[in-house]
Design a protein around this motif. Structure first.
Motif, short mmCIF file in Angstrom:
data_model
loop_
_atom_site.label_atom_id
_atom_site.label_comp_id
_atom_site.label_asym_id
_atom_site.label_seq_id
_atom_site.Cartn_x
_atom_site.Cartn_y
_atom_site.Cartn_z
N TYR A 59 0.84 -1.19 0.00
CA TYR A 59 0.00 0.00 0.00
C TYR A 59 0.88 1.25 0.00
N TYR A 60 0.44 2.24 -0.75
CA TYR A 60 1.04 3.57 -0.70
C TYR A 60 -0.06 4.60 -0.58
N ALA A 61 0.17 5.57 0.27
CA ALA A 61 -0.75 6.70 0.33
C ALA A 61 -0.65 7.48 -0.98
N PRO A 62 -1.73 8.09 -1.41
CA PRO A 62 -1.70 8.85 -2.67
C PRO A 62 -0.60 9.91 -2.69
N SER A 63 -0.27 10.43 -1.54
CA SER A 63 0.72 11.51 -1.48
C SER A 63 2.13 11.04 -1.82
N VAL A 64 2.37 9.72 -1.74
CA VAL A 64 3.72 9.22 -2.00
C VAL A 64 3.76 8.19 -3.14
N GLU A 65 2.62 7.73 -3.59
CA GLU A 65 2.59 6.70 -4.63
C GLU A 65 3.31 7.19 -5.88
N GLY A 66 4.14 6.31 -6.42
CA GLY A 66 4.91 6.65 -7.62
C GLY A 66 6.26 7.25 -7.30
N PHE A 68 7.72 6.75 -3.72
CA PHE A 68 8.30 5.95 -2.64
C PHE A 68 8.12 4.46 -2.95
N THR A 69 9.08 3.66 -2.48
CA THR A 69 9.01 2.22 -2.66
C THR A 69 9.38 1.53 -1.35
N ILE A 70 8.50 0.64 -0.90
CA ILE A 70 8.77 -0.14 0.30
C ILE A 70 9.27 -1.52 -0.12
N MET A 83 12.86 6.69 -1.04
CA MET A 83 12.12 7.93 -1.27
C MET A 83 12.78 8.67 -2.43
N ASN A 84 12.08 8.81 -3.52
CA ASN A 84 12.58 9.51 -4.69
C ASN A 84 11.75 10.75 -4.96
N ASP A 85 12.37 11.69 -5.66
CA ASP A 85 11.67 12.93 -6.04
C ASP A 85 10.98 13.54 -4.82
N VAL A 86 11.72 13.68 -3.75
CA VAL A 86 11.12 14.16 -2.51
C VAL A 86 10.70 15.62 -2.65
N LYS A 87 9.72 15.98 -1.87
CA LYS A 87 9.14 17.32 -1.90
C LYS A 87 9.20 17.93 -0.50
#
Length: 124
Positions: A59-66, A68-70, A83-87
């Motif tokens: 599962y990924y929250a919409p805010s991190v999907e695409g 972040f990778t667990i 965590m990629n393309d962090v904001k």
């Protein structure tokens, strides 16, 4: 005694990457689903990712999907959050936690063991 220790946090520029690690002792992580939860200062904790016991459900929250990778490495008894393309809005304290449920959950009360957290700051 179950102990979870997060590491890998720090200061990163927007668009950059970090990999958080969660190392367990006193418990075999492949017996648990694992979640990553973050807490932005002044806000409630939010479950942002979870991996099931058999790794078949993630599962990924919409805010991190695409972005972040667990993942988990059972041989190292470790779970990661890439965590990629962090904001800047990813700035938070990040916690890993175990849940005895086979699948994933976003309910914080389902997580029974927590690490102490690692701080991530996204800023230029």
């Amino acid at each position: 005694q179950v102990q979870l220790v997060e590491s890998g946090g720090g200061l990163v520029q927007p668009g950059g990457s970090l990999r958080l690690s969660c190392v367990a002792s006193g418990v075999t992580l492949d017996h648990y689903a694992i979640g990553w939860i973050r807490q932005v200062p002044g806000k409630e904790r939010e479950a942002i990712s979870c991996i099931s016991i058999t790794n078949t459900f993630i599962y990924y929250a919409p805010s991190v999907e695409g972005r972040f990778t667990i993942s988990r490495d059972n041989a190292k008894n470790t779970v990661y959050l890439q965590m990629n393309d962090v904001k800047p809005e990813d700035t938070a304290d990040y916690y890993c936690a175990t849940t005895p449920f086979e699948g994933c959950t976003t309910r914080l009360y389902d997580f029974n063991s927590w690490g102490q957290g690692t701080q991530v700051t996204v800023s230029s």
